[in-house]
Design an enzyme around this catalytic site. Structure first.
Site, mmCIF file in Angstrom:
data_model
loop_
_atom_site.group_PDB
_atom_site.id
_atom_site.type_symbol
_atom_site.label_atom_id
_atom_site.label_comp_id
_atom_site.label_asym_id
_atom_site.label_seq_id
_atom_site.Cartn_x
_atom_site.Cartn_y
_atom_site.Cartn_z
ATOM 1 N N HIS A 1 -24.660 0.015 3.019
ATOM 2 C CA HIS A 1 -25.851 -0.522 2.349
ATOM 3 C C HIS A 1 -26.629 0.621 1.692
ATOM 4 C CE1 HIS A 1 -29.774 -2.366 1.918
ATOM 5 N NE2 HIS A 1 -29.522 -3.409 2.675
ATOM 6 N N GLU B 1 -24.402 -1.898 -2.610
ATOM 7 C CA GLU B 1 -23.831 -1.920 -1.275
ATOM 8 C C GLU B 1 -22.351 -2.296 -1.341
ATOM 9 O OE1 GLU B 1 -26.498 -4.488 0.997
ATOM 10 O OE2 GLU B 1 -28.093 -4.005 -0.411
HETATM 11 O O1 LIG Z 1 -34.576 -5.232 5.835
HETATM 12 P P1 LIG Z 1 -33.091 -5.071 6.086
HETATM 13 O O2 LIG Z 1 -32.610 -5.848 7.291
HETATM 14 O O3 LIG Z 1 -32.700 -3.630 6.178
HETATM 15 O O4 LIG Z 1 -32.343 -5.689 4.834
HETATM 16 C C1 LIG Z 1 -32.618 -5.249 3.553
HETATM 17 C C2 LIG Z 1 -31.839 -6.065 2.528
HETATM 18 O O5 LIG Z 1 -30.468 -5.910 2.765
HETATM 19 C C3 LIG Z 1 -29.577 -6.543 1.823
HETATM 20 O O6 LIG Z 1 -29.653 -5.914 0.581
HETATM 21 C C4 LIG Z 1 -29.848 -8.011 1.684
HETATM 22 O O7 LIG Z 1 -29.100 -8.565 0.637
HETATM 23 C C5 LIG Z 1 -31.333 -8.254 1.472
HETATM 24 O O8 LIG Z 1 -31.577 -9.655 1.510
HETATM 25 C C6 LIG Z 1 -32.141 -7.549 2.544
HETATM 26 O O9 LIG Z 1 -33.515 -7.790 2.353
#
Ligand SMILES: O=P(O)(O)OC[C@H]1O[C@H](O)[C@H](O)[C@@H](O)[C@@H]1O
EC number: 5.1.3.15
Length: 295
Positions: free
Chosen positions: A164, A267
């Site tokens: 990510h 990601e």
């Molecule tokens: O806040 P986190 O759990 O680290 O996730 C952060 C982000 O991750 C990914 O990119 C998902 O597609 C998003 O929907 C999410 O908000």
């Protein structure tokens, strides 16, 4: 034993390592095998330098390369085959448990570091499968990140996962992503509607998308900084692209209100139909090589 290329550093509560090679530097936390800085020689940082990121035990770090595993994002949104792997009455945290687990340093060799997350006997709490993880970090002219899942058990295991990555950009409103033209994507910020990308991707609003059948190479073109971040993936046919924009950024206590302007998540993933099915004894490697190149 650590070579002179590796040094231990502490970031608040977390034990971390610094890897150096020919003027380039990478920082990685033991918690989550989480790369949180990549600084090529004589260049701007490639990873978003989030000064609000917190380095606390049990909490994900909001920058760098969180390892999402063995499910991606909101658990309930995963394919049934991925959800069926979990056996727990407790709420499932977003992005799985690997990103806050304590990994083990298993090898250091010049500019390569290997970390592992070995499944305990009976598997992980709430996820009873004998799947071991190995993370290889190799720093040369690029940063090469490889995450291998190895099923040592006797049952077939299905996972979704992502590296990510949070990249630093001059201003997300002025950069473009090359390599997506003509691809279908799921717009999760618009009710999970399926849409088709036309031309270069640029950013004008909150963006949270899953691109399908993505090619091995994507580029972030950043003309203001005169650079292109080139991402070359392996073992991945899906890519998540995320920027929280104004309102969602304000809701995060580990991001400045205007922090969204200088970051872009691309990601490298195995999600939805690209989930990984691991037969007993099988391994799968998902990786990304990150290069800092002139425009
Ligand atoms: O806040 P986190 O759990 O680290 O996730 C952060 C982000 O991750 C990914 O990119 C998902 O597609 C998003 O929907 C999410 O908000």
């Amino acid at each position: 034993m650590p070579t002179p290329h590796l040094e231990t550093v502490k970031m608040d509560e977390l034990d971390c390592w610094r890897i150096r090679h020919n003027g380039a530097e990478v920082l990685v936390a033991q918690q989550g095998a989480h790369v949180f800085s990549y600084q090529p020689a004589d260049a701007k940082p490639v990873i978003w330098p989030n000064d609000k990121a917190v380095f606390k035990q049990g909490k994900g770090i909001r920058t760098g390369v969180p390892v999402c595993w063995p499910w991606f994002g909101v658990f309930e949104r995963n394919p049934q085959s991925v959800k069926a792997m979990r056996q727990s009455d407790q709420p499932a945290g977003a992005h799985g448990f690997a990103r806050t687990a304590i990994w083990t340093l298993v090898g250091v060799q010049d500019n390569r570091v290997e970390l592992a997350l070995i499944a305990p006997a009976g598997g992980f709490p709430g996820w009873p499968h004998q799947v071991d993880l190995n993370m290889s970090l190799l720093l040369d002219e690029q940063l090469h990140i490889r995450l291998t899942s190895h099923n040592r058990g006797t049952d077939t295991v299905t996972i979704s996962q992502a590296l990510h990555s949070y990249f630093a950009v001059s201003d997300v409103r002025n950069v473009q992503v090359e390599g997506l033209d003509g691809l279908d994507y799921i717009d999760t910020a618009d009710g999970w509607a399926t849409k088709k990308q036309s031309g270069l991707l640029h950013f004008t609003a909150e963006t949270d998308r899953i691109y399908l059948d993505t090619p091995a190479q994507l580029n972030i073109v950043d003309k203001d900084w005169q650079r292109r971040i080139q991402l070359t993936s392996e073992g991945s046919k899906s890519t998540v692209i995320w920027n929280p924009w104004t309102e969602r950024a304000k809701a995060f206590d580990d991001m400045a209100d205007d922090g969204w302007q200088g970051m872009l998540c691309i990601e490298t993933a195995n999600v939805l139909d690209d989930a990984v099915v691991l037969a007993p004894g099988a391994s799968h490697t998902m990786g990304v090589s990150i290069a800092n190149l002139p425009v």
